[in-house]
Design a protein around this motif. Structure first.
Motif, PDB file in Angstrom:
ATOM      1  N   LYS A   2      -1.014   6.368 -11.497  1.00 39.21           N
ATOM      2  CA  LYS A   2       0.293   6.014 -10.955  1.00 39.21           C
ATOM      3  C   LYS A   2       0.954   4.963 -11.847  1.00 39.21           C
ATOM      4  CE  LYS A   2       0.483   4.940  -6.665  1.00 39.21           C
ATOM      5  NZ  LYS A   2       0.126   4.284  -5.383  1.00 39.21           N
ATOM      6  N   SER A   4       2.588   2.370 -10.952  1.00 35.96           N
ATOM      7  CA  SER A   4       2.308   1.011 -10.479  1.00 35.96           C
ATOM      8  C   SER A   4       0.928   0.551 -10.951  1.00 35.96           C
ATOM      9  CB  SER A   4       2.393   0.947  -8.954  1.00 35.96           C
ATOM     10  OG  SER A   4       1.467   1.836  -8.356  1.00 35.96           O
ATOM     11  N   ASP A   5      -0.033   1.480 -10.998  1.00 39.71           N
ATOM     12  CA  ASP A   5      -1.367   1.144 -11.516  1.00 39.71           C
ATOM     13  C   ASP A   5      -1.300   0.844 -13.010  1.00 39.71           C
ATOM     14  OD1 ASP A   5      -2.498   1.514  -9.017  1.00 39.71           O
ATOM     15  OD2 ASP A   5      -3.093   3.589  -9.419  1.00 39.71           O
ATOM     16  N   PRO A  41       7.956   0.551  -9.953  1.00 43.45           N
ATOM     17  CA  PRO A  41       6.495   0.409  -9.958  1.00 43.45           C
ATOM     18  C   PRO A  41       6.027  -0.975 -10.402  1.00 43.45           C
ATOM     19  CG  PRO A  41       7.221   1.930 -11.678  1.00 43.45           C
ATOM     20  CD  PRO A  41       8.404   1.652 -10.829  1.00 43.45           C
ATOM     21  N   GLU A  44       5.872  -2.946  -7.302  1.00 43.45           N
ATOM     22  CA  GLU A  44       4.665  -2.608  -6.538  1.00 43.45           C
ATOM     23  C   GLU A  44       3.446  -3.326  -7.113  1.00 43.45           C
ATOM     24  OE1 GLU A  44       3.870   1.535  -5.694  1.00 43.45           O
ATOM     25  OE2 GLU A  44       5.975   2.029  -6.027  1.00 43.45           O
TER      26      GLU A  44
END
Length: 216
Positions: A2, A4-5, A41, A44
């Protein structure tokens, strides 16, 4: 992965590389540029980092990398002590002879190499890796996912302390012997399979590490 990751991992990479400093302010847009990830992201990821205590989101001022204060250092080492004393006691009772022998051998090896050629940068880096590995091995032996998560979060705080006070917290030519002596005392307690002795040895080691971090 992802986005955000990806932003989270990129942020941690830049932090550990020293591109971001404890106490520094940075904007979300600057982080988006640095990580190569869009703003949404990044936001996040920042919420996750704030929850972990790595950053503080300050209205009107941006994002601040947490400052490494005396309280920050003491709190970090207190939590580390609580986790590792329990883990060392359990490890002393459960660790196999082969595992303990391996820990002793890697320590003997790096000590012998330093005796032979002196404390070069590469050998000190190896010694630091051996130091970190000993603690990780002891804690992971608990087999407790919640403890593993908490320990990983606290290790991020340790990394911030190293960024701010690396000359005090990393293994140096001046501290190599002391740290290795403390580690060998832990290993001897593990070899005796004495939980109380193992907990006491790691308490002495972490107390000394705290004093080094505080410059005492």
């Amino acid at each position: 992965m992802k986005l955000s990751d990806k932003a989270y991992e990129k942020f941690k990479h830049h932090l550990m590389m020293g591109d971001l400093k404890p106490g520094q302010f940075i904007s979300q847009r600057e982080l988006a540029t640095m990580t190569g990830v869009p703003l949404a992201p990044v936001r996040e990821a920042l919420l996750r980092l704030e929850l972990e205590g790595v950053v503080q989101i300050a209205p009107q001022r941006g994002i601040q990398i947490v400052e490494v204060s005396l309280r920050f250092i003491r709190d970090t080492y207190q939590l580390r002590m609580m986790i590792e004393k329990e883990a060392a006691a359990k490890f002393a009772g459960n660790a196999s002879e082969a595992m303990i022998s391996q820990l002793r051998e890697v320590h003997r090896s790096v000590i012998a190499r330093v005796d032979e050629v002196g404390p070069s940068d590469n050998l000190l880096k190896d010694a630091q890796g051996i130091d970190d590995s000993l603690h990780d091995t002891i804690v992971s032996s608990l087999g407790n996912e919640l403890v593993d998560w908490l320990y990983a979060m606290n290790n991020q705080r340790i990394q911030l302390i190293r960024l701010a006070h690396g000359h005090l917290t990393l293994i140096t030519p001046g501290t190599f012997r002391q740290v290795m002596t403390e580690h060998m005392a832990i290993i001897e307690a593990l070899e005796s399979h004495d939980p109380d002795a193992a907990a006491s040895a790691i308490e002495k080691h972490l107390t000394a590490a705290l004093h080094r971090a505080l410059g005492l």
